[in-house]
Design a protein around this motif. Structure first.
Motif, short mmCIF file in Angstrom:
data_model
loop_
_atom_site.label_atom_id
_atom_site.label_comp_id
_atom_site.label_asym_id
_atom_site.label_seq_id
_atom_site.Cartn_x
_atom_site.Cartn_y
_atom_site.Cartn_z
N UNK A 177 0.82 -1.22 0.00
CA UNK A 177 0.00 0.00 0.00
C UNK A 177 0.85 1.26 0.00
N UNK A 178 1.96 1.20 0.74
CA UNK A 178 2.83 2.38 0.79
C UNK A 178 3.37 2.72 -0.59
N UNK A 179 3.78 1.68 -1.35
CA UNK A 179 4.32 1.92 -2.68
C UNK A 179 3.26 2.47 -3.63
N UNK A 180 2.04 2.01 -3.49
CA UNK A 180 0.97 2.54 -4.32
C UNK A 180 0.73 4.02 -4.00
N UNK A 181 0.84 4.35 -2.70
CA UNK A 181 0.70 5.76 -2.30
C UNK A 181 1.83 6.60 -2.86
N UNK A 182 3.06 6.08 -2.83
CA UNK A 182 4.23 6.80 -3.34
C UNK A 182 4.06 7.09 -4.83
N UNK A 183 3.57 6.11 -5.59
CA UNK A 183 3.41 6.31 -7.03
C UNK A 183 2.32 7.33 -7.33
N UNK A 184 1.29 7.40 -6.45
CA UNK A 184 0.25 8.42 -6.64
C UNK A 184 0.76 9.80 -6.22
N UNK A 185 1.55 9.83 -5.15
CA UNK A 185 2.00 11.10 -4.57
C UNK A 185 3.12 11.74 -5.40
N UNK A 186 3.97 10.93 -6.01
CA UNK A 186 5.12 11.45 -6.76
C UNK A 186 5.00 11.04 -8.23
N UNK A 187 4.44 11.91 -9.07
CA UNK A 187 4.37 11.60 -10.50
C UNK A 187 5.78 11.36 -11.04
N UNK A 188 5.93 10.28 -11.80
CA UNK A 188 7.26 9.90 -12.27
C UNK A 188 7.31 9.85 -13.79
N UNK A 189 8.51 10.06 -14.31
CA UNK A 189 8.72 9.92 -15.75
C UNK A 189 8.76 8.43 -16.11
N UNK A 190 8.70 8.14 -17.37
CA UNK A 190 8.78 6.77 -17.84
C UNK A 190 10.22 6.36 -18.13
N UNK A 191 11.09 7.35 -18.29
CA UNK A 191 12.49 7.09 -18.65
C UNK A 191 13.42 7.34 -17.48
N UNK A 198 15.40 12.42 -9.13
CA UNK A 198 14.44 13.41 -9.64
C UNK A 198 15.05 14.08 -10.86
N UNK A 199 14.18 14.55 -11.76
CA UNK A 199 14.63 15.25 -12.95
C UNK A 199 13.62 16.35 -13.28
N UNK A 200 14.00 17.24 -14.15
CA UNK A 200 13.11 18.34 -14.56
C UNK A 200 12.72 18.19 -16.02
N UNK A 201 11.43 18.25 -16.27
CA UNK A 201 10.90 18.22 -17.63
C UNK A 201 9.96 19.40 -17.79
N UNK A 203 10.46 22.37 -16.95
CA UNK A 203 10.48 23.17 -15.73
C UNK A 203 9.78 22.54 -14.54
N UNK A 204 9.23 21.34 -14.72
CA UNK A 204 8.52 20.66 -13.64
C UNK A 204 9.38 19.53 -13.08
N UNK A 205 9.51 19.51 -11.75
CA UNK A 205 10.32 18.49 -11.09
C UNK A 205 9.52 17.20 -10.94
N UNK A 206 10.05 16.12 -11.50
CA UNK A 206 9.37 14.83 -11.45
C UNK A 206 10.30 13.76 -10.90
#
Length: 344
Positions: A177-191, A198-201, A203-206
């Motif tokens: 459940x914690x990992x599912x929350x993390x993926x919802x809370x922190x939008x991530x890139x596919x690459x 973390x990276x910036x795309x 101007x947005x930090x992802x």
């Protein structure tokens, strides 16, 4: 010359400077690893991981001899045996972790050259979390002897659950459940962006997939620590030995991952073997709790003198036999299956 650790009433009294020296040396090794891997992400060669693993295992063995040398007489032998029993138990449970780590790496498609970085950071998180668990466990044991009943019952429950799971083939990683929350809370890139979390795309930090992988590794090890910390406290009540056994077990885990990744699939009886191991330690804990009983509704609050207290030498022998039989039986079964498949 004063000893690094001396004994009083069969208890280790470890000077504060020894604690700090131990933690400092381990931190230095980890920082060296971080520095080297961060500068040159790569897929390690068999020679590289074999050499490092031999160094860590050798250091663990030498440390056990040091425990015997700097503590004295029969007490030194007792503490050395407790340390080796705890280290072997933690190492065997860590091997089970590796199978889950393989599934996590496959689930998130981690590039091979970045797997070392992910494992290393995940192990650092695991060391910190286990350190907290060890401190809490030591405080609980010192204050409440009945906590051994809880530890023992939990290990027996875990053993039954592990044995049942070992009967099937579970080749998929299921997020908690914690990992599912993390993926919802922190939008991530596919690459992946190298080893960056973390990276910036635009101007947005992802977050990068690496961040999600590291969180998955850390939280997975935390769940395993719920089993391993009570298990090792069933073998020794010395927080220093608990800490060092865990540190040495985790320090070589990254190298072990690359060295026996293919071999893990051949250890078909690993879950059953670990279930037997945890059940044995669980029973040992319950017997010890009865021997030290203070609960008023059990034997009127008096110690149950008839309850045997299994010696640590017997525990170490049982651990070696259980792990040895599990490994040999697994390899024989795999070999027979491969020969049957080839002949058909």
């Amino acid at each position: 010359m004063t000893s690094l650790a001396y004994t009083t009433s069969t208890q280790m009294q470890v000077p504060t400077w020894v604690w700090w020296l131990t933690v400092g040396l381990m931190a230095a090794v980890l920082l060296f690893d971080v520095f080297v891997i961060a500068r040159r992400p790569h897929v390690p060669t068999t020679k590289e991981v074999s050499g490092a693993l031999a160094l860590y295992v050798g250091a663990a063995v030498v440390f056990g001899l040091g425990v015997w040398w700097f503590t004295h007489d029969q007490a030194g032998a007792k503490f050395m045996t407790e340390y080796y029993a705890g280290w072997l138990t933690e190492y065997s449970l860590s091997v089970d972790n590796l199978f889950i780590f393989l599934l996590i790496m496959a689930r998130f498609g981690v590039p091979e050259k970045l797997q070392q970085s992910a494992l290393l950071i995940g192990i650092i998180i695991a060391i910190i979390l286990r350190g907290i668990f060890i401190a809490v466990g030591a405080a609980a044991i010192n204050q409440f002897s009945w906590v051994f009943y809880i530890f023992g019952a939990f290990l027996i429950y875990t053993a039954v659950k592990l044995a049942r799971e070992g009967e099937g083939d579970d080749d998929e990683y299921e997020e908690n459940r914690f990992m599912k929350w993390v993926e919802r809370r922190f939008p991530a890139t596919q690459e992946y962006d190298g080893a960056k979390l973390f990276t910036k795309i635009d101007g947005k930090k992802l977050a990068t997939p690496m961040f999600i992988v590291i969180m998955a590794l850390g939280t997975t090890d935390l769940l395993f620590a719920l089993d391993s910390i009570p298990a090792i406290y069933g073998l020794t009540k010395e927080p220093y030995l608990v800490l060092t056994a865990n540190l040495f077990a985790l320090m070589g885990l990254r190298q072990l991952y690359f060295l026996i990744g293919g071999l893990l699939k051949k250890l078909v009886y690993l879950s059953i073997g670990l279930a037997v191991l945890l059940a044995f330690i669980g029973v040992k804990l319950v017997l010890h709790a009865l021997h030290e009983n203070e609960l008023p509704f059990i034997n009127g609050g008096h110690h149950v003198e008839a309850a045997p207290d299994i010696p640590i030498s017997v525990s170490l022998a049982a651990i070696v036999v259980i792990l040895g039989v599990t490994t040999v039986a697994s390899l024989l079964k795999t070999r027979r299956d491969e020969q049957a498949a080839a002949s058909s």
